[in-house]
Design an enzyme around this catalytic site. Structure first.
Site, PDB file in Angstrom:
ATOM      1  N   SER A 138      -6.103   0.616   3.162  1.00  0.00           N
ATOM      2  CA  SER A 138      -5.209   0.420   4.302  1.00  0.00           C
ATOM      3  C   SER A 138      -3.874   1.105   4.083  1.00  0.00           C
ATOM      4  O   SER A 138      -3.352   1.134   2.954  1.00  0.00           O
ATOM      5  CB  SER A 138      -4.966  -1.069   4.540  1.00  0.00           C
ATOM      6  OG  SER A 138      -4.001  -1.274   5.547  1.00  0.00           O
ATOM      7  N   TYR A 190      -3.163  -9.303   2.456  1.00  0.00           N
ATOM      8  CA  TYR A 190      -3.982  -8.162   2.878  1.00  0.00           C
ATOM      9  C   TYR A 190      -3.429  -6.872   2.267  1.00  0.00           C
ATOM     10  O   TYR A 190      -4.169  -6.095   1.651  1.00  0.00           O
ATOM     11  CB  TYR A 190      -4.003  -8.063   4.401  1.00  0.00           C
ATOM     12  CG  TYR A 190      -4.828  -6.920   4.937  1.00  0.00           C
ATOM     13  CD1 TYR A 190      -6.206  -7.014   5.011  1.00  0.00           C
ATOM     14  CD2 TYR A 190      -4.229  -5.737   5.365  1.00  0.00           C
ATOM     15  CE1 TYR A 190      -6.975  -5.957   5.496  1.00  0.00           C
ATOM     16  CE2 TYR A 190      -4.981  -4.682   5.848  1.00  0.00           C
ATOM     17  CZ  TYR A 190      -6.348  -4.799   5.917  1.00  0.00           C
ATOM     18  OH  TYR A 190      -7.104  -3.748   6.392  1.00  0.00           O
TER      19      TYR A 190
END
Length: 255
Positions: free
Chosen positions: A147, A160
């Site tokens: 990400s 995350y």
């Protein structure tokens, strides 16, 4: 090493919808056989399976947060496909938990959940698939879905961002470890991309700001990310092993 360009046996975690579905479709269109993994969305996973070109694909269910569940998924995929040549670690959770608003007990539980699914499941599946690739003797590929948030920070989703940064580091460690066996390992770091899950955000009040993150004034499609994954899993991408490929439309530039 004899790593083929198509006809490969591909395990994709978290492939019931969204990016996982797009990745499965890209590999199937390339002539590969795909094991579509799902955790709890069996009907959506079936829809993914039904959307794939070609034959020989299979569904594999299992809870990757548990080591035994990951082992069961790898075993079932290898049995159905006759082995594993490519692993795409796509399964992840991303649950909002900004520190100023999140009670401690919830904070701890969400961190444990993110680590179990995003990081440990990726590590465990990578071990299980890579050992099979080594035994098969033909090389292989592992592609991790990371990400942009690993680099720019995720204030509302800190676990995350942290686990995706760890996934990037894991991929680079494995790239060095597995290269002597002809196994390439790489990661992609997408920015915002369109899926059914985030569609309401794109059409809602924050949509314009999300589009403005990129100078292209749009977000990526899941298909664009999937095409990059397909290339990183190809024979031509061996020299890209260890890379973390930014796919964010110049919305965040690393130095």
């Amino acid at each position: 090493m004899n790593f083929p360009a198509s006809g490969r046996r591909v395990l994709i975690s978290g492939a019931s919808r969204g990016l996982g579905r797009a990745v499965a479709q890209a590999f199937a269109a390339n002539g590969d056989r795909v094991a579509v993994h799902y955790g709890s969305r069996a009907e959506e996973a079936r829809a993914t399976l039904d959307s794939l070109d070609g034959t020989g694909h299979t569904l594999v269910g299992g809870d990757l947060a548990e080591p035994a569940g990951a082992a069961g998924v790898a075993d079932s995929a290898a049995e159905a496909l006759g082995g594993i040549d490519v692993l795409v670690n796509n399964a992840a959770v991303n649950i909002r938990h900004p520190l100023p608003e999140t009670p401690y007990e919830e904070w701890v539980a969400l961190w444990q959940r993110h680590v179990s699914v995003n990081l440990l499941a990726t590590a465990n599946l990578s071990h299980l698939a890579a050992r099979r690739m080594i035994e098969q003797g033909g090389g292989g590929r592992i592609v991790n879905i990371g990400s942009r948030g690993a680099f720019r920070g995720e204030p509302d989703h800190p676990a995350y961002g942290a686990t995706k940064a760890a996934v990037h580091a894991l991929g680079q460690s494995l790239a060095v470890s597995l290269a002597p066996h002809g196994i390439g390992v790489a990661s992609v770091a997408p920015g915002f991309f369109a899926t059914e899950r985030v569609a309401p955000r794109l059409t809602g009040p924050e949509g314009a700001a999300i589009l403005a993150q990129s100078p292209f004034h749009r977000v990526a499609s899941a298909h664009e990310i999937a095409e990059a994954v397909l290339w990183l899993a190809s024979p031509a991408a061996e020299w890209s092993s260890g890379t973390i490929l930014d796919l964010n439309g110049a919305s965040h530039l690393r130095t």
